[in-house]
Design an enzyme around this catalytic site. Structure first.
Site, mmCIF file in Angstrom:
data_model
loop_
_atom_site.group_PDB
_atom_site.id
_atom_site.type_symbol
_atom_site.label_atom_id
_atom_site.label_comp_id
_atom_site.label_asym_id
_atom_site.label_seq_id
_atom_site.Cartn_x
_atom_site.Cartn_y
_atom_site.Cartn_z
ATOM 1 N N GLU A 80 -4.487 1.865 1.354
ATOM 2 C CA GLU A 80 -4.775 1.782 -0.086
ATOM 3 C C GLU A 80 -6.132 2.453 -0.250
ATOM 4 O OE1 GLU A 80 -2.835 0.613 -2.424
ATOM 5 O OE2 GLU A 80 -1.506 -0.901 -1.558
ATOM 6 N N HIS B 116 -1.206 5.022 -0.433
ATOM 7 C CA HIS B 116 -1.168 4.292 -1.701
ATOM 8 C C HIS B 116 -2.554 4.253 -2.330
ATOM 9 C CE1 HIS B 116 2.874 2.342 -1.335
ATOM 10 N NE2 HIS B 116 2.665 2.668 -0.071
ATOM 11 N N HIS C 259 5.660 5.271 -3.496
ATOM 12 C CA HIS C 259 6.349 5.369 -4.790
ATOM 13 C C HIS C 259 6.929 6.774 -4.984
ATOM 14 C CE1 HIS C 259 4.293 1.539 -5.183
ATOM 15 N NE2 HIS C 259 3.168 2.182 -4.874
ATOM 16 N N GLU D 58 -0.290 6.575 -9.691
ATOM 17 C CA GLU D 58 -0.433 6.428 -8.243
ATOM 18 C C GLU D 58 0.521 7.369 -7.509
ATOM 19 O OE1 GLU D 58 0.679 2.591 -6.768
ATOM 20 O OE2 GLU D 58 0.183 3.086 -4.693
HETATM 21 ZN ZN ZN Z 1 1.395 1.631 -3.986
#
Ligand code: ZN
Length: 325
Positions: free
Chosen positions: A288, A206, A113, A150
């Site tokens: 993640e 992430h 992102h 995030e």
């Molecule tokens: Zn993400």
């Protein structure tokens, strides 16, 4: 965050999420390829320096107990490294080392992102070709309930990881940094950056946005995709090796347990719906690091000490992969 979409299907080999340790060892041994059998054994609970509780940071409230959480799997490149870390891996503001074990290696870090994405919704919502189908250019990502984004987390871990890898002698490139560019880049461009750099390894960072109570990290591996401009077949095996080493070292350094909601306790998930993986021509995985929407995971993710450990775990996985040891 999670990547919702019609293409997201849980692998057929997905196993029940909470299996007793002994049974899990047996069932995994029955399922994994022969090459993995040598290392797919479980660490003894309470092994000095190796268990989740001993490695958990003081700021992480409610550390998982052995009775509540699945046992941690072992991964290649994880054993024999010792509990300590090389002084060379201490992050430094100085110039990258001119030499080191990763001299000549190129690593691309992809912070998931972009903090500016929410101001550019029209741009990030346009779709791009990811081989199998079209998908949004990028998304805003998730955040903790208290509002820690995030995109801030991923950039912070990326900076820590860059320092660690440069100290090992690697040449490191980020797909974006700070406000440059102001949004994105799109997922296809993120893949292209790794490809054009002829990266030896790429890691996309992430943190997930799953339900409260869903905890732990998982590493996402590219599935074999051959559609349109995407052809991951040449990178599937190497990416799995990279991902297993990142997962194993992430477990060892952070003490974070593998996800309790996806991956059957292995911390590994294979997907074919992510443009950043589908379009890669070099070994690449996503990680993640935890679930921002779970209060216990969020306590870790918002801790600078924990993020340093996360970066160290990822770094040591990459080092292990690139050295082939
Ligand atoms: Zn993400």
């Amino acid at each position: 965050m999670s990547y919702q979409g019609p293409g997201f299907d849980v692998p057929q080999s997905e196993r029940p999420r909470r299996i007793r340790r002994g049974l899990l060892t047996v069932s995994l041994a029955a399922l994994v390829p022969g090459a993995l059998l040598g290392w797919l054994v479980y660490e003894a609970v309470g092994e000095p320096g190796g268990g989740p509780d001993t490695a958990a940071p003081p700021s992480a409230t409610g550390s998982p107990s052995a009775s509540e959480e699945p046992a941690l799997p072992s991964y290649p490149g994880q054993a024999g490294k010792g509990a300590g870390r090389s002084p060379a891996r201490t992050p430094s503001a100085s110039a990258p080392a001119a030499s080191g074990p990763l001299k000549g290696k190129v690593v691309v870090i992809d912070p998931g992102h972009n903090p500016g994405n929410f101001r550019h919704t029209a741009e990030i919502n346009r779709t791009v070709d990811i081989g199998t189908n079209r998908k949004e250019c990028d998304t805003t990502g998730t955040s903790t309930n208290a509002g820690y984004a995030e995109a801030r987390f991923t950039l912070d871990v990326a900076h820590r990881l860059r320092a660690l890898l440069e100290a090992e002698g690697a040449r490191v490139k980020l797909t974006h940094d700070g406000d440059s560019p102001a949004w994105g880049p799109c997922v296809d461009e993120r893949a292209r950056i790794g490809n054009d750099a002829h990266a030896d390894a790429v890691v996309s960072i992430h943190a997930d946005g799953a339900a409260p109570g869903d905890r732990g990290f998982h590493v996402i591996l590219p599935g074999a995709v051959h559609a349109g401009t995407a052809d991951t077949r040449p990178i599937v095996a190497a990416s799995r090796d990279l991902g297993e080493r990142v997962a194993g070292n992430f477990v060892r350094v952070t003490g974070e347990a593998p996800s309790n909601y996806i991956g059957g306790g292995t911390g590994l998930v294979t997907r074919k719906d992510l443009g950043g993986l589908n379009l890669s021509t070099v070994p690449k995985v996503f990680i993640e690091c935890g679930n921002m929407r779970d209060s216990k995971d969020a306590a870790s993710l918002t801790s600078a000490d924990w993020r340093q450990k996360a970066a160290e775990g990822i770094s040591e996985g990459i080092v292990s992969f690139l050295r082939g040891s």
